[in-house]
Design an enzyme around this catalytic site. Structure first.
Site, PDB file in Angstrom:
ATOM      1  N   GLU A 165       0.834  -1.208   0.000  1.00 48.57           N
ATOM      2  CA  GLU A 165       0.000   0.000   0.000  1.00 48.57           C
ATOM      3  C   GLU A 165       0.865   1.253   0.000  1.00 48.57           C
ATOM      4  O   GLU A 165       0.615   2.207  -0.748  1.00 48.57           O
ATOM      5  CB  GLU A 165      -0.920  -0.004   1.223  1.00 48.57           C
ATOM      6  CG  GLU A 165      -2.057  -0.991   1.140  1.00 48.57           C
ATOM      7  CD  GLU A 165      -2.858  -1.061   2.430  1.00 48.57           C
ATOM      8  OE1 GLU A 165      -4.062  -1.383   2.358  1.00 48.57           O
ATOM      9  OE2 GLU A 165      -2.293  -0.791   3.512  1.00 48.57           O
ATOM     10  N   GLU A 166       1.890   1.248   0.836  1.00 46.36           N
ATOM     11  CA  GLU A 166       2.784   2.403   0.904  1.00 46.36           C
ATOM     12  C   GLU A 166       3.425   2.675  -0.454  1.00 46.36           C
ATOM     13  O   GLU A 166       3.482   3.813  -0.927  1.00 46.36           O
ATOM     14  CB  GLU A 166       3.855   2.163   1.959  1.00 46.36           C
ATOM     15  CG  GLU A 166       4.740   3.362   2.220  1.00 46.36           C
ATOM     16  CD  GLU A 166       5.764   3.095   3.319  1.00 46.36           C
ATOM     17  OE1 GLU A 166       6.548   4.024   3.610  1.00 46.36           O
ATOM     18  OE2 GLU A 166       5.797   1.973   3.868  1.00 46.36           O
TER      19      GLU A 166
END
Length: 493
Positions: A165-166
């Protein structure tokens, strides 16, 4: 005179009747009048391993192709270290956020604060704390939630982002800011640029590093594939996050490796630190992270003396030992056996990549040969020379050589950039006036989950009908006044 009086009375009666009719028509023909949608606001805390930043975003209430056009209003850096550093003082983590929240409340109109979605996303620092002590991680999150809950915002929760996600949200940020996802055209509307290549994203945090790009081949490992639909366009990306390979943790692992290979348990020669530099640290400080494998029985209170030797060649060899660059014969990989398709296209390298190369004045698309030459020259300077040249950077000055060689090793040997593809890497921390990081991408993706806001409607009059009715009534009043004047004039005569 009776004839004249009757004529005037008739004129007055007709005026009254038509005035009443005009008023009735204007009321009966009330229609919906649509007002422009209001501006929406959103708050995102980027809780990294070394510090936290609160970003204030805004976007129009009507969305563009399912995704809001988001812009950054404010970036407030929270005083103190990252929230993972408050493991033994959870209340301190919550209290540290309040000055930035106060600032955000001054920006967002009071009537919109309670509908402002607010998130806190924590990255690798909290991932490591959760591995180390999940109870302490939960306590930090509880205090953070309690502090944010004291403000009149729509708090949606605090969460630990996955590495994927990051990385992928960082990719969205880069391409949104560079207008490869959507662009305001000459036709004065937002359009998806045709035949525009998207950029890859390279992120180096304190505890992890991420690589995300759109490969030219099918992604073999679906665990490293992510799909987005933005501005009516589909994107399939390769992304991977390497925990413990962020700048802070990698350099801590390097020191631990040097310590464990030292002949003296209380003294370490560090080839990446400048000659003449010396510091004392405790075993507890060196081995306080899950990323750093401690020797069998370290004494926490024992002091360790670290002395710089200023040897860039030996430094590069020591840093190489942090990686495993071998790959299986059947597939390509990055490092540590992790699958990675060949890098493709242009890349933006931000956060730790940018900060280190910016300090060395290496963010202007220099050739790889020039970069290597600059790094070697810097690494050979002794501590006295460096302090005289950079008196304001003394706190981190001893780490820039090791960080630079680590970045070169990561990009060239780890991610497999070459002399030919080096020029495709752009080192930057901002595009326009907006910061590059995962939080804007998170906010952009979040707007996909907001139902398209219908334009607010109120009861009102069509402008042309209302203007006509008012004009007729004014005319009728004028006629009535003229009639009254004539009647009075005839009476006097």
């Amino acid at each position: 005179m009776d004839y004249k009086a009757k004529a005037i009375a008739g004129l007055l009666a007709a005026t009254c009747v038509f005035s009443i009719i005009a008023l009735i028509l204007s009321v009966v023909n009330v229609r919906d009048v649509f007002l422009p949608p209001s501006t929406k606001y959103g708050l995102v805390f980027d809780a990294g391993s070394t510090h936290t930043t609160l970003y204030v975003y805004q976007w129009p209430g009507d969305k563009e192709n399912g995704t809001g056009i988001v812009s950054q209003v404010e970036a407030c850096t929270v005083a103190g270290p990252g929230i993972s550093s408050y493991a033994d003082d959870p209340a301190g983590a919550g209290a540290s956020l309040k000055p930035c929240l106060d600032k955000a409340m001054e920006i967002i109109p009071a009537e919109q604060q309670r509908e402002t979605p607010t998130y806190l996303g924590a990255t690798a620092g909290m991932r490591l704390l959760r591995e180390q002590n999940s109870t302490k991680a939960q306590q930090v999150f509880a205090e953070v939630a309690k502090a944010i809950g004291e403000y009149p915002v729509d708090f949606r929760g605090a969460q630990i982002l996955t590495g994927n996600e990051e990385g992928s949200f960082g990719w969205i940020t880069v391409n949104y800011l560079l207008e490869t996802l959507v662009k305001f055209s000459f036709a004065e509307k937002w359009e998806h640029p045709q035949d525009t290549e998207v950029f890859g994203a390279l992120d180096l945090g304190g505890a992890s590093t991420q690589i995300t790009f759109q490969p030219g081949v099918t992604i073999e490992d679906k665990n490293m594939s992510v799909f987005f639909r933005l501005y009516s366009t589909n994107y399939t990306l390769y992304t991977h996050s390497y925990l413990c390979y962020g700048r802070t943790q990698a350099l801590k692992r390097l020191l631990a490796t040097l310590h464990q290979g030292s002949r003296s348990p209380q003294q370490v020669s560090h080839p990446c630190y400048p000659k003449g530099y010396q510091e004392n640290i405790t075993m507890a400080d060196l081995y306080n992270s899950p990323c750093v494998h401690a020797p069998s029985s370290p004494s926490p209170a024992q002091n360790l003396t670290v002395m710089g030797t200023g040897d860039p060649a030996a430094c590069a060899i020591a840093i190489q030992e942090l990686f495993n660059f071998s790959c299986e014969a059947s597939r390509t990989c990055g490092f540590n056996g992790v699958y990675q398709p060949p890098v493709r296209g242009q890349f933006f390298a931000f956060t730790g990549f940018y900060y280190t190369f910016h300090f060395l004045n290496l963010t202007n698309q220099q050739s790889l040969s020039d970069v290597n030459s600059t790094v070697q020259t810097f690494c050979k300077k002794n501590w006295t020379e460096l302090v005289q040249a950079f008196p304001q950077e003394k706190r981190y000055l001893h780490t820039y050589c090791s960080a630079a060689i680590y970045i070169l090793t990561l990009l060239l040997d780890g991610y497999k950039f070459t002399h030919q593809t080096w020029s495709s890497i752009h080192f930057s921390q901002q595009a326009g006036s907006m910061d590059i990081g995962w939080s804007l991408g998170f906010m952009l993706n979040f707007t996909n989950m907001i139902p398209t806001e219908a334009m607010e409607h109120v009861k009102g009059h069509q402008p042309s009908l209302w203007a006509g009715a008012v004009s007729f009534i004014v005319l009728a009043i004028v006629v009535a006044l003229v009639a009254v004047f004539l009647q009075c004039f005839w009476k006097t005569t």
